[in-house]
Design an enzyme around this catalytic site. Structure first.
Site, PDB file in Angstrom:
ATOM      1  N   GLU A 299       0.798  -1.228   0.000  1.00 58.26           N
ATOM      2  CA  GLU A 299       0.000   0.000   0.000  1.00 58.26           C
ATOM      3  C   GLU A 299       0.833   1.281   0.000  1.00 58.26           C
ATOM      4  O   GLU A 299       0.633   2.161   0.842  1.00 58.26           O
ATOM      5  CB  GLU A 299      -0.935   0.008   1.226  1.00 58.26           C
ATOM      6  CG  GLU A 299      -1.950  -1.096   1.166  1.00 58.26           C
ATOM      7  CD  GLU A 299      -2.864  -1.110   2.382  1.00 58.26           C
ATOM      8  OE1 GLU A 299      -4.088  -1.193   2.179  1.00 58.26           O
ATOM      9  OE2 GLU A 299      -2.377  -1.057   3.527  1.00 58.26           O
TER      10      GLU A 299
HETATM   11  C1  ACM Z   1      -2.307  -5.324   4.131  1.00 57.58           C
HETATM   12  O1  ACM Z   1      -3.398  -5.775   4.526  1.00 57.58           O
HETATM   13  N1  ACM Z   1      -2.163  -4.039   3.886  1.00 57.58           N
HETATM   14  C2  ACM Z   1      -1.172  -6.192   3.912  1.00 57.58           C
END
Ligand code: ACM
Length: 489
Positions: A299
């Site tokens: 992310e």
């Molecule tokens: C995640 O759930 N951002 C690995």
């Protein structure tokens, strides 16, 4: 399998024997060969049996095969596999056998699950022969101790549950935007400035070096390895708050206690970034005996791909420089030439898995944590008070009824190293919150990871799990009576 042998995860072979049950009495003793390696496990066995029976159980170092004896031994005459074990109950004796101490821990856990209370208050174990070994070598649980801190005593409860279901990897998500939870000698400001709080301003905390050693030892005694994660190059606001030189403008980032993701980032063009990566992964490698360090990589929404690649390479190099292997979330699959033996962790079932499949074909090992199956911070049902819902609801059957080899089209089955559940703690504040989300679903994920496909059947699992609900109640654990289970009233 009948309720009499309500073992979860389902063992490979369960053969009831036409013999009298083994009765645990005041004179039951545990004997182990006089071998230093077996001492901790003898203590664990006496403790577990003692707790089940409500009496102290004596341990002797002896090669004794006599009535009333629980005998633990390392042996060679077992099917291959480091975790293979055998339990034989009957003729007034119990034999626990394995090739390794890890296998013996599994044997003890199985024995504990076999213990039954009689109506007269006595405890006994039906005669049976069990031979067992796991499907996957990596059976994990990831716990986010950054969003809400999890104290050492609470973490020990979670580790105990992992051991009870033969999970063998505790992945600790130690750092995020909100906080940094492990004190590292080279970077004391991380916990000094960035560990006091949790999401929403709830109380925080951190693990000292001594706490860390205690966690590692408690896990090791239960055949569990710890894989620590320092999440980079995103999810780094706590580091940017503690060390001003990690910010391009030289100003420390403000503390962040919300639950947005994707906004924070390291900067490849700052020399301080590279010193930071070398320091934190160097310290982590020194403090962690296991072979793997997790670098995060998920992310990162505010960075071009080339910079992302350079920073993932820098973090990976800091890990491999210390002889450790890299684990990272699925986003790193887009980085070419990952170090040999890298474990890529699949989580986001919403995106195209093509890069991930390509990385597996290039030799990456794949750890399966599909959000829609094993993210145990997802709500059980839409109206459930705890948890999130971005990957959908995950009820007991969702966590159970899936096949790792078929999950991602095109993924070579031999690339799959295992299955790992995840517990993110944005909405989870207390031990009761954690156990409510873990139980009963952790048992389902454990069976997916351990049991051979031919041994898995949802109705049979639910029938076996009923006895486990009684056990959780006896232990005083708070858990969720999923409508998809079958429980006592
Ligand atoms: C995640 O759930 N951002 C690995």
């Amino acid at each position: 399998m009948s309720d009499a042998f309500a073992v979860v995860p389902a063992p490979l072979v369960v053969q009831p024997l036409p013999l009298q049950p083994f009765v645990i009495t005041r004179s039951t003793i545990v004997v182990v060969d006089a071998d230093d390696d077996l001492m901790p496990i003898a203590v664990l066995t006496a403790d577990l049996l003692g707790r089940v029976t409500g009496r102290a159980v004596e341990i002797r170092y002896a090669e004794l095969d006599a009535a009333g004896v629980v005998r633990m031994r390392l042996v060679e005459d077992l099917p291959p596999g480091p975790e293979t074990y055998r339990v034989v109950v009957g003729a007034g004796r119990v034999r626990l056998e394995a090739r390794t101490t890890e296998g013996l821990v599994h044997a003890v856990v199985t024995l504990r699950q076999l213990v039954r209370e009689r109506p007269d208050g006595g405890v006994e174990i039906d005669a049976v022969r069990i031979e067992d070994s796991p499907r996957y070598p990596w059976r994990g649980l990831s716990v986010d101790v950054a969003r809400h801190f999890v104290s050492v005593p609470d973490l020990k409860v979670v580790i105990g549950l992992m051991g009870h279901y033969k999970l063998n990897v505790l992945h600790l998500h130690l750092t995020d935007d909100q906080a940094w939870r492990l004190d590292l000698p080279s970077r004391p400001e991380l916990v000094r400035r960035s560990s006091a709080h949790s999401v929403d301003g709830d109380p925080g905390g951190h693990y000292s070096a001594a706490d860390w050693d205690e966690i590692l030892a408690y896990a090791r005694a239960r055949a569990i390895r710890v894989v620590p994660e320092i999440d980079v190059p995103g999810h780094v606001n706590a580091a940017l708050h503690a060390y001003r030189e990690l910010n391009p403008d030289g100003e420390p980032a403000a503390e962040y206690l919300g639950i947005d993701v994707g906004f924070s980032r390291l900067s490849d063009d700052l020399p301080a970034t590279h010193e930071f990566l070398a320091d934190v992964f160097g310290d982590l490698a020194d403090m962690t005996p296991g072979g793997y360090l997790h670098i995060g990589g998920d992310e990162v929404l505010t960075m071009g791909h080339e910079e992302y690649e350079r920073l993932v390479r820098a973090a990976s190099a800091a890990v491999t420089a210390h002889g450790k292997r890299v684990v990272a979330w699925q986003e790193v699959a887009s980085v070419p030439d990952l170090p040999e033996g890298t474990v890529v962790q699949y989580w986001d079932t919403r995106v195209d898995p093509a890069p991930f499949v390509a990385a597996a074909r290039d030799g990456a090992q794949i750890l399966l944590s599909p959000g829609s199956r094993v993210y145990l911070d997802m709500k059980y049902t839409p109206d459930f008070p705890l948890g999130l819902q971005w990957a959908g609801c995950v009820d007991l059957r969702d966590a159970y009824d899936w096949e790792p080899a078929d999950l991602v089209a095109g993924l070579p089955p031999e690339a799959v190293i295992g299955v790992e559940a995840a517990l993110w703690t944005e909405t989870l504040r207390t031990l009761e919150d954690l156990t409510t989300m873990l139980l009963p679903r952790l048992a389902a994920v454990a069976e997916v990871a351990w049991s051979a496909p031919g041994r898995r059947d949802y109705d049979d699992f639910a029938a076996r799990l009923r006895r486990h609900g009684r056990h959780w109640d006896r232990m005083g654990l708070v858990w969720h009576r999923s409508a998809q289970g079958t429980w006592d009233d």
